[in-house]
Design an enzyme around this catalytic site. Structure first.
Site, PDB file in Angstrom:
ATOM      1  N   VAL A   1      -4.531   9.019   1.240  1.00  0.00           N
ATOM      2  CA  VAL A   1      -3.556   7.950   1.001  1.00  0.00           C
ATOM      3  C   VAL A   1      -3.049   8.088  -0.432  1.00  0.00           C
ATOM      4  CG1 VAL A   1      -4.474   6.255   2.648  1.00  0.00           C
ATOM      5  CG2 VAL A   1      -5.337   6.281   0.309  1.00  0.00           C
ATOM      6  N   GLU A   2      -1.755   7.819  -0.604  1.00  0.00           N
ATOM      7  CA  GLU A   2      -1.182   7.731  -1.951  1.00  0.00           C
ATOM      8  C   GLU A   2      -1.181   6.264  -2.362  1.00  0.00           C
ATOM      9  OE1 GLU A   2       2.120  11.168  -2.556  1.00  0.00           O
ATOM     10  OE2 GLU A   2       2.629   9.677  -1.046  1.00  0.00           O
ATOM     11  N   VAL A   3      -1.737   5.994  -3.533  1.00  0.00           N
ATOM     12  CA  VAL A   3      -1.726   4.638  -4.090  1.00  0.00           C
ATOM     13  C   VAL A   3      -0.682   4.623  -5.196  1.00  0.00           C
ATOM     14  CG1 VAL A   3      -3.071   2.855  -5.240  1.00  0.00           C
ATOM     15  CG2 VAL A   3      -4.157   4.315  -3.524  1.00  0.00           C
TER      16      VAL A   3
ATOM     17  N   HIS B   1       0.363   4.368   0.739  1.00  0.00           N
ATOM     18  CA  HIS B   1       1.072   5.238   1.687  1.00  0.00           C
ATOM     19  C   HIS B   1       0.084   6.046   2.519  1.00  0.00           C
ATOM     20  CE1 HIS B   1       3.868   8.935   2.360  1.00  0.00           C
ATOM     21  NE2 HIS B   1       3.879   8.126   3.398  1.00  0.00           N
TER      22      HIS B   1
END
Length: 709
Positions: free
Chosen positions: A456-458, A445
């Protein structure tokens, strides 16, 4: 002294070369224990009666000196200890500046903080033209000021008008920018860096730079008074009193100019010690340590797979941004697939515009622009996707469409190709529900604008393999992003804590609070923009799609006010279509942002400020903090540290507060619960303190302790 960080080599032309190479470290940083080492090597050099001068150069491949060791400052328990560190640094720099022969700094790579202060103490500075070379005084970003003479030497070198913005912002300069300002005397290819520095010494005498006439005029009392008054006004408008280092920088620089260098150095050391003990600096340093640790942390047991070709599905704002950072930041070939040719063209134009900006700033040349653009291609089908190792999906927020994208990639790519979804709210497990290889599916994301937002979100789902997770995190780092791994729960972390914050701002608006009043309250609290302006930037339509998903998953506290429907029905999407909470004049001349007054009649309200800015900020922020505590309690984030980094880097939570959990620990669970209870009595059950806060209150624990960070 084989373990010394400083080594002297005497050349046949009687020029000494001091190589700085901290043993066992990738980066050179300055430590207190190096003081006797550098003093010893300077004394050794001075014993040569034929010594013509000294060159200071780094033994590291890509950095000169990246600054002082921040942990050294963090270990100080009193202002006096931190002040003593500053005085030590000042003494070293004063000894270098007082040497009777020319001293030249040969700079390649990062020359920041104490590294630049050391270079400023030299008689001349030569730097490499390499893109890795950066010069700056970033101490203000840690709530500090330069403590080894930087506040005194830089204004005298380039003039106070040029120096103040650099010290107040911590801006880093490339070689040509530093040369133009006069911080360095020459910028040359790295291959001839040392010999250019040597030639400078062989010229003979020390040379003093003369300030241009304009800068000399600014040294006069009247001009100086006006300059500092303007600088303070501009600084206050940006910091709102939340960053005490800015005010101290102005004071210390002014003392040096008006009372002399000795008084300036005295004020600098004293201010450094006091700032090191402030809550703001402690919070900013905690973020620095956390982000540094996250860059090295292994989030999975497997070894990342090497990626050579990347695919992007969708050429819109997000897809174009993702393709751009993949090609231009990581240097990886990217293939874009969009059903419309206009989408592909948009994505290509996005990268072309970024490269053109770099070209105009002379950071690259025309040939390099062409080379980097050649990394990006596109098509309306899956031609060229067979070689993609990882594909990032950035299509509309529709579950059926995203599931179809998974099926298409599995049909057109390799069995091991990773499918990374840029969804902002849909569960990754649902997206992978019909996949032949669910182990290859993961969430990645990004935040808009992609080239500027550092987070970023993983998001791995239950079936994501360790190799997929490790490879995706590695890619995020290659893109220059900070990766936070979060659980596969609706809204993930950032959007989940953001939604209640924005919803509360909307409720304030419906109660009659003016748009500017609401946004100004949160900007003064420390956010970069207010919640309503943020919604305009993200897209009101985008926010409306996320809200029902969160409400279905987490209940009524996520319900958006019904009036949002009226806003959407009026075709208000925000900046993207020039119609939102604010006016977007189609004028070439920039104007101060104004609210669109027509929205008040649309919502049936008469705007009038009734609540104070503090009351509005408290309502919005407490909704965010309460939800953040829930996320940690439910395991959505792995630690309080991850929650702080994600909030600061993802939505601009005020850095000087250290992040939601650092801030809650400072306030204490008791104060948090009391504030929420008071808001619950006044505004409703959505403010009910969560179980995690009640437990912290009962057990007298803090989030960082309870999370074992």
């Amino acid at each position: 002294m084989s373990d010394s960080a400083f080594h002297l080599h005497m050349r046949l032309d009687h020029i000494g070369v001091i190589t700085i190479d901290v043993p066992g470290e990738k980066m050179n940083t300055l430590k207190a224990e190096f003081v006797p080492q550098i003093m010893a090597v300077l004394a050794e050099a001075r014993r040569d009666p034929q010594l013509a001068g000294l060159v200071l150069i780094s033994g590291k491949r890509d950095n000169f000196i990246a600054g002082a060791d921040i942990s050294m400052i963090d270990r100080c328990t009193t202002a006096e200890e931190a002040e003593a560190l500053a005085r030590q640094g000042q003494e070293v720099m004063a000894n270098i500046a007082a040497l009777p022969f020319p001293v030249v700094a040969a700079i390649h790579g990062a020359c920041l903080g104490g590294g630049l202060e050391l270079a400023l103490a030299c008689d001349a500075r030569i730097c490499s033209l390499d893109d890795k070379t950066r010069l700056g005084l970033p101490e203000v970003q840690l709530g500090l000021l330069p403590g080894s003479g930087g506040t005194q030497r830089l204004p005298r070198l380039i003039g106070v008008q040029q120096a103040l913005p650099l010290i107040l912002t911590g801006k880093q300069l490339r070689a040509k920018q530093a040369l133009k300002l006069g911080i360095v005397d020459d910028a040359v290819p790295q291959a001839i860096l040392l010999e250019t520095a040597v030639a400078r010494i062989l010229q003979g005498k020390k040379t003093l730079r003369t300030l241009p006439c304009r800068d000399r005029l600014m040294q006069g009392p009247i001009a100086r008074h006006l300059l500092f008054a303007l600088a303070k006004r501009q600084t206050d408008s940006k910091t709102h009193g939340n960053y005490p280092a800015a005010d101290r920088i102005l004071q210390v620089v002014r003392i040096g100019l008006e009372q002399g260098s000795s008084a300036g150095h005295e004020a600098e050391a004293r201010a450094f010690g006091q700032l090191a003990m402030t809550r703001e600096s402690a919070a900013l340093r905690s973020l620095f340590f956390a982000s540094t640790a996250m860059k090295k942390e292994a989030f999975a047991a497997a070894t990342p797979r090497e990626l050579t070709h990347i695919g992007v599905l969708g050429g819109g704002l997000m897809g174009g941004g993702i393709a751009s950072v993949t090609a231009l930041n990581a240097g990886l070939p990217v293939r874009i697939r969009d059903i419309n040719l206009s989408g592909i063209n948009h994505a290509l134009q996005y990268s072309w515009d970024r490269l053109t900006q770099r070209l105009k700033r002379r950071q690259i040349n025309a040939a390099q622009r062409q080379q980097q653009m050649a990394l990006i291609s596109g098509s309306q089908d899956y031609q060229g996707f067979a070689r993609r190792d990882l594909v990032i999906e950035a299509v509309f927020e529709d579950l059926t469409l995203k599931q179809q994208m998974v099926a298409d990639i599995e049909n057109h790519c390799q069995p091991h190709t990773i499918f990374a979804s840029n969804t902002s709210s849909l569960p990754i497990g649902d997206i992978a529900a019909h996949a032949q290889h669910p182990e290859n599916v993961i969430g990645l994301h990004f935040f808009s604008p992609v080239d500027k937002m550092p987070l970023v979100e993983v998001i791995p789902h239950d079936g994501t393999s360790e190799e997929t997770l490790a490879t995706t995190v590695q890619l995020a780092r290659e893109l220059g992003k900070t990766a936070v791994v979060v659980a596969d729960r609706p809204g993930f972390y950032v959007n989940r804590i953001l939604a209640p914050y924005i919803n509360e701002a909307m409720r304030c608006l419906l109660e009659g609070e003016p748009i500017e009043h609401i946004d100004r309250a949160l900007v003064k609290f420390g956010f970069p923009v207010g919640p309503l302006q943020l919604l305009d930037e993200v897209g009101i339509d985008v926010g409306s799609k996320i809200s029902p998903i969160l409400q279905q998953a987490w209940g009524e506290r996520f319900s958006a006010p019904e009036a949002v429907g009226r806003i959407l029905a009026d075709d208000r999407k925000g900046r993207k279509n020039g119609k939102g909470f604010y006016l977007y004049a189609r004028s070439r001349w920039p104007t101060k942002r104004k609210a669109d007054a027509s929205i008040y009649s649309l919502l049936g309200i008469k705007p009038q400020a009734q609540q104070s800015e503090l009351q509005i900020a408290t309502r919005c922020v407490m909704m965010m903090l309460n939800e953040a505590a829930r996320c940690l309690d439910e395991g959505v984030i792995r630690s309080a540290r991850d929650g702080d980094i994600a909030a600061v880097f993802g939505i601009g939570f005020p850095p000087f507060l250290g992040g939601p959990f650092h801030y809650m620990d400072q306030r204490g669970a008791g104060e948090m619960v009391n504030t929420l209870n008071a808001l619950m009595q006044r505004h409703g059950d959505r403010f009910t303190p969560c179980d995690a806060l009640m437990t912290a209150l009962q057990q007298q624990t803090k989030f960082y302790i309870s999370a074992q960070i």
